[in-house]
Write a protein that holds these residues in place. Sequence first.
Motif, PDB file in Angstrom:
ATOM      1  N   ASN A  26      30.006 -40.927  31.031  1.00  0.00           N
ATOM      2  CA  ASN A  26      29.754 -39.976  32.115  1.00  0.00           C
ATOM      3  C   ASN A  26      30.560 -38.676  31.896  1.00  0.00           C
ATOM      4  O   ASN A  26      31.399 -38.301  32.716  1.00  0.00           O
ATOM      5  CB  ASN A  26      30.096 -40.607  33.465  1.00  0.00           C
ATOM      6  CG  ASN A  26      29.309 -39.983  34.582  1.00  0.00           C
ATOM      7  OD1 ASN A  26      28.209 -39.493  34.376  1.00  0.00           O
ATOM      8  ND2 ASN A  26      29.884 -39.986  35.765  1.00  0.00           N
ATOM      9  N   PRO A  27      30.298 -37.997  30.774  1.00  0.00           N
ATOM     10  CA  PRO A  27      31.135 -36.848  30.400  1.00  0.00           C
ATOM     11  C   PRO A  27      31.029 -35.669  31.369  1.00  0.00           C
ATOM     12  O   PRO A  27      29.955 -35.337  31.840  1.00  0.00           O
ATOM     13  CB  PRO A  27      30.604 -36.457  29.025  1.00  0.00           C
ATOM     14  CG  PRO A  27      29.193 -36.932  29.032  1.00  0.00           C
ATOM     15  CD  PRO A  27      29.181 -38.178  29.869  1.00  0.00           C
ATOM     16  N   LEU A  28      32.180 -35.054  31.628  1.00  0.00           N
ATOM     17  CA  LEU A  28      32.231 -33.850  32.456  1.00  0.00           C
ATOM     18  C   LEU A  28      32.001 -32.602  31.613  1.00  0.00           C
ATOM     19  O   LEU A  28      31.703 -31.542  32.137  1.00  0.00           O
ATOM     20  CB  LEU A  28      33.587 -33.746  33.145  1.00  0.00           C
ATOM     21  CG  LEU A  28      33.918 -34.853  34.132  1.00  0.00           C
ATOM     22  CD1 LEU A  28      35.368 -34.740  34.587  1.00  0.00           C
ATOM     23  CD2 LEU A  28      32.971 -34.793  35.313  1.00  0.00           C
ATOM     24  N   ILE A  43      22.357 -35.031  30.628  1.00  0.00           N
ATOM     25  CA  ILE A  43      23.746 -34.862  31.078  1.00  0.00           C
ATOM     26  C   ILE A  43      23.762 -34.226  32.458  1.00  0.00           C
ATOM     27  O   ILE A  43      24.463 -34.698  33.363  1.00  0.00           O
ATOM     28  CB  ILE A  43      24.553 -34.007  30.075  1.00  0.00           C
ATOM     29  CG1 ILE A  43      24.708 -34.735  28.747  1.00  0.00           C
ATOM     30  CG2 ILE A  43      25.922 -33.638  30.656  1.00  0.00           C
ATOM     31  CD1 ILE A  43      25.230 -33.875  27.620  1.00  0.00           C
ATOM     32  N   VAL A  44      23.005 -33.154  32.625  1.00  0.00           N
ATOM     33  CA  VAL A  44      22.972 -32.427  33.893  1.00  0.00           C
ATOM     34  C   VAL A  44      22.438 -33.317  35.024  1.00  0.00           C
ATOM     35  O   VAL A  44      22.958 -33.296  36.135  1.00  0.00           O
ATOM     36  CB  VAL A  44      22.130 -31.132  33.752  1.00  0.00           C
ATOM     37  CG1 VAL A  44      21.856 -30.484  35.082  1.00  0.00           C
ATOM     38  CG2 VAL A  44      22.840 -30.155  32.812  1.00  0.00           C
ATOM     39  N   ALA A  45      21.431 -34.136  34.728  1.00  0.00           N
ATOM     40  CA  ALA A  45      20.864 -35.029  35.744  1.00  0.00           C
ATOM     41  C   ALA A  45      21.861 -36.115  36.144  1.00  0.00           C
ATOM     42  O   ALA A  45      21.910 -36.532  37.296  1.00  0.00           O
ATOM     43  CB  ALA A  45      19.584 -35.668  35.223  1.00  0.00           C
ATOM     44  N   ARG A  46      22.675 -36.553  35.219  1.00  0.00           N
ATOM     45  CA  ARG A  46      23.601 -37.659  35.483  1.00  0.00           C
ATOM     46  C   ARG A  46      24.924 -37.194  36.081  1.00  0.00           C
ATOM     47  O   ARG A  46      25.495 -37.884  36.921  1.00  0.00           O
ATOM     48  CB  ARG A  46      23.852 -38.424  34.188  1.00  0.00           C
ATOM     49  CG  ARG A  46      24.758 -39.598  34.384  1.00  0.00           C
ATOM     50  CD  ARG A  46      24.596 -40.590  33.259  1.00  0.00           C
ATOM     51  NE  ARG A  46      25.506 -41.685  33.439  1.00  0.00           N
ATOM     52  CZ  ARG A  46      25.259 -42.771  34.155  1.00  0.00           C
ATOM     53  NH1 ARG A  46      24.108 -42.910  34.764  1.00  0.00           N
ATOM     54  NH2 ARG A  46      26.144 -43.726  34.249  1.00  0.00           N
ATOM     55  N   THR A  47      25.441 -36.070  35.638  1.00  0.00           N
ATOM     56  CA  THR A  47      26.769 -35.622  36.049  1.00  0.00           C
ATOM     57  C   THR A  47      26.686 -34.249  36.695  1.00  0.00           C
ATOM     58  O   THR A  47      26.553 -33.243  36.007  1.00  0.00           O
ATOM     59  CB  THR A  47      27.731 -35.566  34.833  1.00  0.00           C
ATOM     60  OG1 THR A  47      27.672 -36.809  34.149  1.00  0.00           O
ATOM     61  CG2 THR A  47      29.135 -35.282  35.264  1.00  0.00           C
ATOM     62  N   ARG A  48      26.794 -34.231  37.977  1.00  0.00           N
ATOM     63  CA  ARG A  48      26.766 -32.965  38.716  1.00  0.00           C
ATOM     64  C   ARG A  48      28.001 -32.128  38.346  1.00  0.00           C
ATOM     65  O   ARG A  48      29.102 -32.629  38.333  1.00  0.00           O
ATOM     66  CB  ARG A  48      26.759 -33.253  40.209  1.00  0.00           C
ATOM     67  CG  ARG A  48      26.503 -32.055  41.059  1.00  0.00           C
ATOM     68  CD  ARG A  48      26.202 -32.521  42.489  1.00  0.00           C
ATOM     69  NE  ARG A  48      25.762 -31.478  43.346  1.00  0.00           N
ATOM     70  CZ  ARG A  48      24.539 -30.962  43.362  1.00  0.00           C
ATOM     71  NH1 ARG A  48      23.647 -31.414  42.526  1.00  0.00           N
ATOM     72  NH2 ARG A  48      24.220 -30.000  44.196  1.00  0.00           N
ATOM     73  N   GLY A  49      27.770 -30.874  38.010  1.00  0.00           N
ATOM     74  CA  GLY A  49      28.873 -29.983  37.665  1.00  0.00           C
ATOM     75  C   GLY A  49      29.342 -30.084  36.225  1.00  0.00           C
ATOM     76  O   GLY A  49      30.359 -29.493  35.868  1.00  0.00           O
ATOM     77  N   ALA A  50      28.627 -30.827  35.390  1.00  0.00           N
ATOM     78  CA  ALA A  50      29.012 -30.925  33.977  1.00  0.00           C
ATOM     79  C   ALA A  50      28.892 -29.552  33.321  1.00  0.00           C
ATOM     80  O   ALA A  50      27.988 -28.783  33.630  1.00  0.00           O
ATOM     81  CB  ALA A  50      28.120 -31.932  33.252  1.00  0.00           C
ATOM     82  N   ARG A  51      29.817 -29.242  32.424  1.00  0.00           N
ATOM     83  CA  ARG A  51      29.780 -27.983  31.677  1.00  0.00           C
ATOM     84  C   ARG A  51      29.382 -28.309  30.245  1.00  0.00           C
ATOM     85  O   ARG A  51      30.077 -29.038  29.556  1.00  0.00           O
ATOM     86  CB  ARG A  51      31.118 -27.267  31.731  1.00  0.00           C
ATOM     87  CG  ARG A  51      31.421 -26.823  33.162  1.00  0.00           C
ATOM     88  CD  ARG A  51      32.492 -25.780  33.266  1.00  0.00           C
ATOM     89  NE  ARG A  51      32.317 -24.589  32.481  1.00  0.00           N
ATOM     90  CZ  ARG A  51      31.574 -23.529  32.831  1.00  0.00           C
ATOM     91  NH1 ARG A  51      30.909 -23.520  33.956  1.00  0.00           N
ATOM     92  NH2 ARG A  51      31.519 -22.468  32.050  1.00  0.00           N
ATOM     93  N   VAL A  52      28.243 -27.756  29.838  1.00  0.00           N
ATOM     94  CA  VAL A  52      27.686 -28.055  28.519  1.00  0.00           C
ATOM     95  C   VAL A  52      27.512 -26.758  27.742  1.00  0.00           C
ATOM     96  O   VAL A  52      26.963 -25.784  28.258  1.00  0.00           O
ATOM     97  CB  VAL A  52      26.320 -28.773  28.642  1.00  0.00           C
ATOM     98  CG1 VAL A  52      25.760 -29.109  27.265  1.00  0.00           C
ATOM     99  CG2 VAL A  52      26.453 -30.030  29.503  1.00  0.00           C
TER     100      VAL A  52
END
Length: 179
Positions: free
Chosen positions: A46-48, A68-77
């Motif tokens: 669940n990477p941030l 990633i975006v769908a799974r972790t709200r606020g993730a920076r990619v």
Amino acid sequence: MADTLLLAESDTIARVRMASELSARGYRVSSASTLEEALPLIVAENPLRAVVDYQLPDGTGLDLLSRIVARTRGARVVILSRCASLRGAVSAIRIGAADFLAKPATVSEIDAILRDLAVECRLAAAPAPSLRDVDQWHAEEILRSMNSNVPATARVLGVEARTLRRILAWRASGAGAES
């Protein structure tokens, strides 16, 4: 506790180098070379934060970005691309990427984006290496992995042996030194 970071990069040498440098900056790095390897890491870690190669061998970085975006709200990619295009950048930003960078990008620049530092801080980072520096570094890494076998390294890189020798001699001759 260190931020979890997913690094999905198809180039082995670049992946190992970035993983090492990002770990030194305090991230807990999980690495993958393909979309298939990265997908279970998204679920398990669940990477941030994430650094994703735009062109993976079995799909695009945009496929991974959307997961990633769908799974972790606020993730920076951060999406990295060897063949950066405006269309690819717009698509990545629309899906939710923090930024879209052309390769080679410095780890300092990537780290500043991942930490959401102000643009002024990003610009103050170490200067980006020249393409010639990156080519030389890559050639040196391949040469090391090939036990200093110049002809074999030249075959792997798809260049003539004399061209490889020129690339390797460039900095040693002082041509790469700044005056």
